[in-house]
Design an enzyme around this catalytic site. Structure first.
Site, mmCIF file in Angstrom:
data_model
loop_
_atom_site.group_PDB
_atom_site.id
_atom_site.type_symbol
_atom_site.label_atom_id
_atom_site.label_comp_id
_atom_site.label_asym_id
_atom_site.label_seq_id
_atom_site.Cartn_x
_atom_site.Cartn_y
_atom_site.Cartn_z
ATOM 1 N N HIS A 1 -6.620 -7.010 -0.550
ATOM 2 C CA HIS A 1 -6.800 -5.479 -0.674
ATOM 3 C C HIS A 1 -5.626 -5.142 -1.758
ATOM 4 O O HIS A 1 -4.507 -5.811 -1.865
ATOM 5 C CB HIS A 1 -6.206 -4.574 0.397
ATOM 6 N N ASP B 1 -3.330 -10.357 -2.519
ATOM 7 C CA ASP B 1 -3.601 -9.862 -1.058
ATOM 8 C C ASP B 1 -5.109 -9.649 -1.445
ATOM 9 O O ASP B 1 -5.581 -9.338 -2.384
ATOM 10 C CB ASP B 1 -3.005 -8.739 -0.670
ATOM 11 N N ASP C 1 -5.160 -12.357 3.814
ATOM 12 C CA ASP C 1 -6.553 -11.943 4.133
ATOM 13 C C ASP C 1 -7.595 -12.202 3.223
ATOM 14 O O ASP C 1 -8.808 -11.592 3.261
ATOM 15 C CB ASP C 1 -6.350 -10.297 4.403
ATOM 16 N N HIS D 1 0.689 -1.325 0.059
ATOM 17 C CA HIS D 1 0.080 -0.029 -0.172
ATOM 18 C C HIS D 1 0.943 1.335 -0.046
ATOM 19 O O HIS D 1 0.405 2.265 -0.280
ATOM 20 C CB HIS D 1 -0.857 0.107 1.132
#
Length: 386
Positions: free
Chosen positions: A225, A223, A311, A185
């Site tokens: 995200h 991931d 996740d 990120h």
């Protein structure tokens, strides 16, 4: 916890067996986050790595210990991040301590952000105010800075860079860098989503430096995200290619759309595959991964970096996919069947009790897939031989 250690420089692994890199300094980072109007210990905690190490030991997988080479790690980070940002991460906690603003075990969180509307679209510059400067270099309140945050983050960068080096030295041996905190990120000068330095981007740049710009690197981000930071860094570049499978309309909210396909020289080298969150189990994930794998082939990938988060697990507190432990083996085998030199860089995954088993499942599947790819290549070569 008893770890099976492989001495650095003379690893126990036989050719083709996973090389796993770990530095205990990544365990020292420990902070708070603000989420849903509540401040509490961050989901991204040292317990994640400890759980993985425990499962790796139970699976008799050797760990290669790594000692931080600070000058080399900072030089690698500076190829991705701005000097001002690196200085901020290194000094912000001590600055707050010196000003009497925080306790030794405290956590620096931003409180004011330079949003574009506030600046009327103008480019802003780093503020002098000690409170405002924290928000200038962050985009959320999940990325607090503690006393050891910089040490863990730069150690994580070092693991990713050393993983890339190890892969070039032995391309048939996949490498797993146990990075923490995660990085995908984080952009050149913005932390967010538990990410401070972009480990995957550092690994990409290290590979390109070692092998040259003509050898295609592809990042496969698995991931839950979207890796907005990694995408942002390479959006206008033809190398690497960036591919992400992630939750639709989920954090980081403002990136990860299917229409984001790259700019300039990078046009066509960015592929986002957002999936509906509450219905995405293995049945829905496999076609998405098949699309991603085909893109890896289409761009003539020579080196593969898997930006790997867990996740996507059905019990993860921050994800909404429906994957189960056994599914990771299936998906990893699909990736392994590409037969490419592969570096895995750890990203998210917060269901701590099951995290280690999920990691082992993925590593087993990847090795199975790579073995099948090697066997198929050997058989094809034997068939073509005069």
């Amino acid at each position: 916890m008893q770890l099976l250690l492989a001495s650095q420089g003379s690893p126990v692994q036989t050719p083709g067996t996973m090389k796993i890199l770990h530095n205990p300094d990544v365990l020292k980072h420990n902070t708070l986050e603000l989420l849903a109007s509540k401040v509490f210990p961050a989901h991204e905690s040292p317990a994640r790595i400890l759980a993985i190490l425990k499962s790796l030991a139970l699976a008799s997988r050797p760990i290669t210990p790594v000692v931080l080479d600070l000058p080399t790690a900072e030089a690698a980070a500076l190829k991705i991040h701005t000097p001002e940002y690196l200085t901020h991460l290194r000094t912000v906690f001590d600055s707050w301590r010196a000003a009497g603003l925080i306790d030794a075990d405290g956590c620096v969180l931003p409180e004011c952000f330079p949003v574009r509307r506030l600046a009327n679209g103008r480019t802003t510059k780093p503020p002098k105010d000690i409170f405002a400067r924290v928000g200038y270099y962050a985009f959320d309140m999940s990325t607090g800075v503690g006393a050891h945050t910089y040490l863990s983050a730069i150690s994580s960068v070092d693991l990713a860079a050393k993983g890339a080096v190890a892969l070039t030295e032995s391309p048939t041996t996949p490498v797993f860098a146990l990075c923490r905190p995660p990085g995908h990120h984080c952009s050149a000068d913005l932390s967010g989503g538990y990410c401070y330095l972009n480990n995957t981007a550092v690994a990409v740049q290290t590979l390109l430096d070692l092998r040259g710009p003509d050898e295609r690197v592809t990042v496969l981000d698995l991931d839950f995200h979207h890796g907005n930071g990694t995408q942002d860094m390479f959006y206008a570049a033809a190398n690497p290619c960036y591919i992400s499978i992630h939750g639709e309309d989920e954090y980081p909210y403002y990136a990860g759309f299917a229409e984001e396909t790259g700019d300039g020289a990078g046009a066509g080298y960015n592929l986002n595959i957002p999936l509906p969150c509450h219905v995405s189990g293995l049945r829905e994930y496999v076609p998405a991964l098949e699309q991603a794998v085909q893109k890896v082939r289409d761009v003539d990938t020579r080196w593969l970096i898997v930006s790997l988060g867990f996740d996507t697990f059905h019990l993860d507190p921050l994800g909404k996919f429906k994957l189960r432990t056994e599914d990771y083996r299936v998906l990893a085998e699909m990736v392994g069947r590409l037969g490419l030199p592969t570096l895995i860089v750890l990203e998210g995954g917060y269901a701590v009790e099951q995290l280690g088993a999920n990691v082992v499942s993925f590593l087993d599947g990847l090795e199975t897939g790579l073995g099948a790819a090697r066997a198929e290549a050997a058989e094809a070569a034997e068939t073509e031989a005069p």
